[in-house]
Scaffold this motif. Structure first.
Motif, PDB file in Angstrom:
ATOM      1  N   TYR A 145       0.803  -1.225   0.000  1.00  0.00           N
ATOM      2  CA  TYR A 145       0.000   0.000   0.000  1.00  0.00           C
ATOM      3  C   TYR A 145       0.838   1.279   0.000  1.00  0.00           C
ATOM      4  CZ  TYR A 145      -3.506  -3.458   1.244  1.00  0.00           C
ATOM      5  OH  TYR A 145      -4.321  -4.571   1.250  1.00  0.00           O
ATOM      6  N   GLU A 166      -1.564   4.106   1.335  1.00  0.00           N
ATOM      7  CA  GLU A 166      -2.989   4.351   1.117  1.00  0.00           C
ATOM      8  C   GLU A 166      -3.726   3.034   0.924  1.00  0.00           C
ATOM      9  OE1 GLU A 166      -5.933   7.119  -1.666  1.00  0.00           O
ATOM     10  OE2 GLU A 166      -3.824   6.890  -2.201  1.00  0.00           O
ATOM     11  N   LYS A 167      -4.881   2.923   1.585  1.00  0.00           N
ATOM     12  CA  LYS A 167      -5.735   1.739   1.428  1.00  0.00           C
ATOM     13  C   LYS A 167      -7.188   2.183   1.520  1.00  0.00           C
ATOM     14  CE  LYS A 167      -6.594  -2.882   3.298  1.00  0.00           C
ATOM     15  NZ  LYS A 167      -6.268  -3.826   4.400  1.00  0.00           N
ATOM     16  N   GLU A 168      -7.964   1.797   0.532  1.00  0.00           N
ATOM     17  CA  GLU A 168      -9.407   2.086   0.497  1.00  0.00           C
ATOM     18  C   GLU A 168      -9.700   3.567   0.717  1.00  0.00           C
ATOM     19  OE1 GLU A 168     -11.091  -0.593   3.340  1.00  0.00           O
ATOM     20  OE2 GLU A 168     -10.618  -2.377   2.153  1.00  0.00           O
ATOM     21  N   GLY A 169      -8.880   4.409   0.059  1.00  0.00           N
ATOM     22  CA  GLY A 169      -9.121   5.848   0.091  1.00  0.00           C
ATOM     23  C   GLY A 169      -8.539   6.584   1.278  1.00  0.00           C
ATOM     24  N   LEU A 170      -7.962   5.867   2.223  1.00  0.00           N
ATOM     25  CA  LEU A 170      -7.333   6.504   3.381  1.00  0.00           C
ATOM     26  C   LEU A 170      -5.822   6.531   3.183  1.00  0.00           C
ATOM     27  CD1 LEU A 170      -7.338   7.633   6.311  1.00  0.00           C
ATOM     28  CD2 LEU A 170      -7.165   5.246   7.091  1.00  0.00           C
ATOM     29  N   GLU A 171      -5.238   7.733   3.105  1.00  0.00           N
ATOM     30  CA  GLU A 171      -3.778   7.848   2.986  1.00  0.00           C
ATOM     31  C   GLU A 171      -3.207   8.329   4.310  1.00  0.00           C
ATOM     32  OE1 GLU A 171      -0.564   8.720  -0.375  1.00  0.00           O
ATOM     33  OE2 GLU A 171      -2.059  10.306  -0.190  1.00  0.00           O
ATOM     34  N   PHE A 194      -4.920   0.980   9.300  1.00  0.00           N
ATOM     35  CA  PHE A 194      -5.919   0.504   8.335  1.00  0.00           C
ATOM     36  C   PHE A 194      -6.911  -0.475   8.975  1.00  0.00           C
ATOM     37  CE2 PHE A 194      -2.468   1.280   4.940  1.00  0.00           C
ATOM     38  CZ  PHE A 194      -2.897   2.588   4.751  1.00  0.00           C
ATOM     39  N   ASP A 198     -11.928   3.950  11.619  1.00  0.00           N
ATOM     40  CA  ASP A 198     -13.352   3.865  11.306  1.00  0.00           C
ATOM     41  C   ASP A 198     -13.842   5.254  10.969  1.00  0.00           C
ATOM     42  OD1 ASP A 198     -16.002   3.354  11.056  1.00  0.00           O
ATOM     43  OD2 ASP A 198     -16.338   2.725  13.134  1.00  0.00           O
ATOM     44  N   ASP A 199     -14.233   5.449   9.704  1.00  0.00           N
ATOM     45  CA  ASP A 199     -14.692   6.789   9.314  1.00  0.00           C
ATOM     46  C   ASP A 199     -16.174   6.936   9.624  1.00  0.00           C
ATOM     47  OD1 ASP A 199     -15.784   5.174   7.406  1.00  0.00           O
ATOM     48  OD2 ASP A 199     -14.905   6.193   5.690  1.00  0.00           O
TER      49      ASP A 199
END
Length: 199
Positions: A145, A166-171, A194, A198-199
């Motif tokens: 990632y 970055e993974k699944e839109g989180l950098e 990651f 939790d967003d």
């Protein structure tokens, strides 16, 4: 340099740049390279000679360029940073000063610049002359990632590593100073973030 220069500009290597100590691209006095080549050499192989060549070319002189560095640090809120040279090498007065937090602020900003992002995510670069530089950031190969980063070392600072993943839109940006097993630690940090964010 990205802001002030043109990638196709041709830079003639000065004596000051060619004889810079430490990690190097092994530039020779009078050698001509594009600004793009020098930026790749600077960021992939930590070419201190490239740092001096870029600073002298873009700023007209090293002092002006270092002034720009400090201006940008102020703009980004890097309250614990003071730059005295473009390479990061130790000096009698201590050289550059910074903190992991400030380096994270800088990396967060730099990763918004498409050219910087392209360079620091590149594992290997070959220029028009056939010269090849391999990125010292092993995370690019070892951690899936990874989006970029920059290694560093001086006697006073020890090993330093600034990286991003970055993974699944989180950098996320990670920074360590004076850490031996920094690559593995950064990967571990990213896995934890990651897994738990939790967003």
């Amino acid at each position: 340099a990205i802001r002030e220069g043109d990638l196709n500009d041709v830079v003639t290597v000065s004596r000051e740049a060619a004889y810079t100590e430490g990690s190097s691209m092994y530039l020779k006095v009078g050698e001509k390279l594009t600004l793009e080549d020098l930026l790749y050499g600077l960021l992939l192989v930590s070419g201190n000679d490239a740092a001096l060549a870029v600073a002298g070319f873009c700023g007209g002189d090293t002092e002006t360029f270092v002034g720009w560095m400090n201006d940008k640090a102020d703009e980004l809120g890097m309250a614990d940073s003071l730059f005295r040279n473009p390479s990061g090498l130790d000096e009698e007065d201590g050289g550059n000063l910074s903190s992991p937090y400030d380096m994270a602020l800088l990396m967060r900003h730099a990763m918004t610049l498409p050219l910087f992002r392209a360079i620091v995510s590149c594992e290997t670069y070959r220029n028009a002359k056939g010269q090849v530089w391999v990125n010292k950031n092993r995370l690019l190969e070892d951690y899936a990632y990874t989006t970029g980063g920059k290694t560093g070392y001086t006697k006073q600072a020890g090993r330093t590593l600034v990286s991003s993943a970055e993974k699944e839109g989180l950098e996320v940006v990670a920074v360590t100073f004076r850490m031996g097993d920094d690559f593995a630690f950064h990967a571990q940090c990213y896995d934890e973030v990651f897994a738990n964010y939790d967003d």
